[in-house]
Design an enzyme around this catalytic site. Structure first.
Site, short mmCIF file in Angstrom:
data_model
loop_
_atom_site.label_atom_id
_atom_site.label_comp_id
_atom_site.label_asym_id
_atom_site.label_seq_id
_atom_site.Cartn_x
_atom_site.Cartn_y
_atom_site.Cartn_z
N LEU A 117 0.82 -1.22 0.00
CA LEU A 117 0.00 0.00 0.00
C LEU A 117 0.86 1.27 0.00
O LEU A 117 0.37 2.36 0.31
CB LEU A 117 -0.96 0.00 1.21
CG LEU A 117 -1.99 -1.14 1.23
CD1 LEU A 117 -2.91 -1.02 2.44
CD2 LEU A 117 -2.84 -1.18 -0.05
N SER A 153 6.30 2.82 2.23
CA SER A 153 7.67 3.35 2.16
C SER A 153 7.69 4.75 1.58
O SER A 153 8.28 5.67 2.15
CB SER A 153 8.56 2.45 1.29
OG SER A 153 8.55 1.15 1.77
N ASP A 181 5.17 4.72 -6.68
CA ASP A 181 4.74 4.98 -5.30
C ASP A 181 5.05 6.43 -4.88
O ASP A 181 4.17 7.12 -4.36
CB ASP A 181 5.37 3.97 -4.32
CG ASP A 181 4.73 2.59 -4.43
OD1 ASP A 181 3.95 2.36 -5.35
OD2 ASP A 181 5.03 1.73 -3.57
O1 PMV Z 1 5.84 -1.32 -3.00
P1 PMV Z 1 4.67 -2.07 -3.55
O2 PMV Z 1 4.57 -3.46 -3.08
O3 PMV Z 1 3.41 -1.28 -3.48
O4 PMV Z 1 4.97 -2.27 -5.13
C1 PMV Z 1 5.24 -1.21 -5.99
C2 PMV Z 1 5.00 -1.57 -7.40
C3 PMV Z 1 6.06 -2.39 -8.12
O5 PMV Z 1 5.74 -2.26 -9.50
C4 PMV Z 1 5.99 -3.87 -7.75
C5 PMV Z 1 7.48 -1.90 -7.88
C6 PMV Z 1 7.79 -0.53 -8.50
O6 PMV Z 1 8.81 0.05 -8.12
O7 PMV Z 1 7.05 -0.08 -9.37
#
Ligand code: PMV
Length: 305
Positions: A91, A94, A137
């Site tokens: 979600l 980080s 993110d």
């Molecule tokens: O951090 P997460 O688990 O929400 O995943 C982010 C999305 C990914 O495509 C898996 C990694 C990225 O850096 O885009």
């Protein structure tokens, strides 16, 4: 925006990826939505530098980057982190944590950061979590709302309909995004032809999803989320617990459901017609997950009183 102060509060939202986790690492466009579960950070001027809340290498990195940005290596800050965003479940905790820390410290020292500066600094912090973050993110944490994101292009806002209801299902299984990104890298390296076909199919899917969003066709959007889930299954990043929640949501009347984020545990997301909301929530519970009805957050990183 900034007053002379001895403390500054900032917060950042979590996110769900509606289309394109993992594919976005390879340069494909993805759609993500900020959700109103937030990481709140208060930065105080202090005698010693210390962190209240959880301390990780990402938190240390965010602190170092922020202090460098305010050129106050010799200044001390007390950083307090509070959050209602579950961590390590896909979600975006980080990016939300890093961007809120940097914003709060910048605010404390009255340094104005542009969205782009904050994005780049947050992306640097994400590199402590995995070596090859796409940036989706940090982009959604900084901008809020719904975005179309592509590496080398950046983020563009996407309009969402008012009656857009998402239910997140948390398997409660924590996992590392870095491990899942590495798993896909190994899959793709060994089977470049298969990866190419999956990417092509994904691209058609996300382009149709954008059209469905523009036209307000939620049924089509839900179906395309199901297709995206199938592609993530093919990449090997879903698992039994996630699939159970995905299928329970569909059975309970969701228009579509897919895993969200890195996978291997963590969360799934369902697009739900309002009248089916309580059934989907119940379905996720019955299947062993924690349902979270997550309103969309129209705002990204923000300062709070
Ligand atoms: O951090 P997460 O688990 O929400 O995943 C982010 C999305 C990914 O495509 C898996 C990694 C990225 O850096 O885009």
């Amino acid at each position: 925006m900034f007053k002379m102060k001895s403390y500054c509060k900032a917060s950042a939202p979590g996110k769900v990826i509606l289309f394109g986790e993992h594919f976005v690492v390879y340069g494909e466009p993805a759609i993500a939505v900020a959700i109103d579960l937030r990481v709140k950070v208060t930065a105080y001027k202090s005698q010693t530098t210390f962190i209240e809340g959880f301390r990780t290498t990402l938190v240390d990195k965010a602190l170092a980057i922020a202090l460098k940005a305010v050129s106050s290596k010799r200044e001390n800050v007390h950083v307090k982190i509070e959050s209602n965003l579950p961590i390590s479940v896909g979600l975006g905790s980080s990016a939300a944590t890093a961007s809120a820390i940097i914003a709060a410290i910048a605010g404390l020292f009255e340094v104005k950061l542009s969205k782009d500066e904050l994005f780049k600094m947050t992306l640097e912090c994400e590199k402590t979590v995995h070596v090859n973050p796409s940036g989706i993110d940090p982009a959604v944490a900084v901008n809020g709302g719904a975005i179309l994101y592509q590496r080398e292009v950046g983020a563009k806002p996407v309009k969402l309909l008012e009656d857009f209801t998402l239910v997140v299902g948390n398997t409660g299984e924590r996992r590392s995004t870095g491990v899942m990104v590495e798993k896909v890298r190994a899959f793709a390296e060994k089977r470049t032809d298969v990866m190419e076909c999956l990417r092509k199919t994904y691209l058609s899917t996300v382009l149709r999803a954008l059209k469905a969003l523009e036209e307000g066709d939620l049924e089509e959007l839900g179906l395309l989320m199901n297709v995206n889930h199938g592609l993530l299954e093919a990449l090997g990043v879903s698992n039994f617990k996630l699939n159970k929640l995905v299928y329970a949501s569909r059975e309970a009347g969701a228009l579509g459901a897919k895993m969200t984020g890195g996978g291997g545990g963590g969360c799934m997301v369902a697009l739900v017609p309002k009248e089916r909301l309580k059934f989907v929530v119940e379905g996720i519970k019955q299947a062993g997950g924690e349902p979270i009805v997550a309103p969309v957050s129209r705002i990204g990183v923000t300062y709070e009183d």
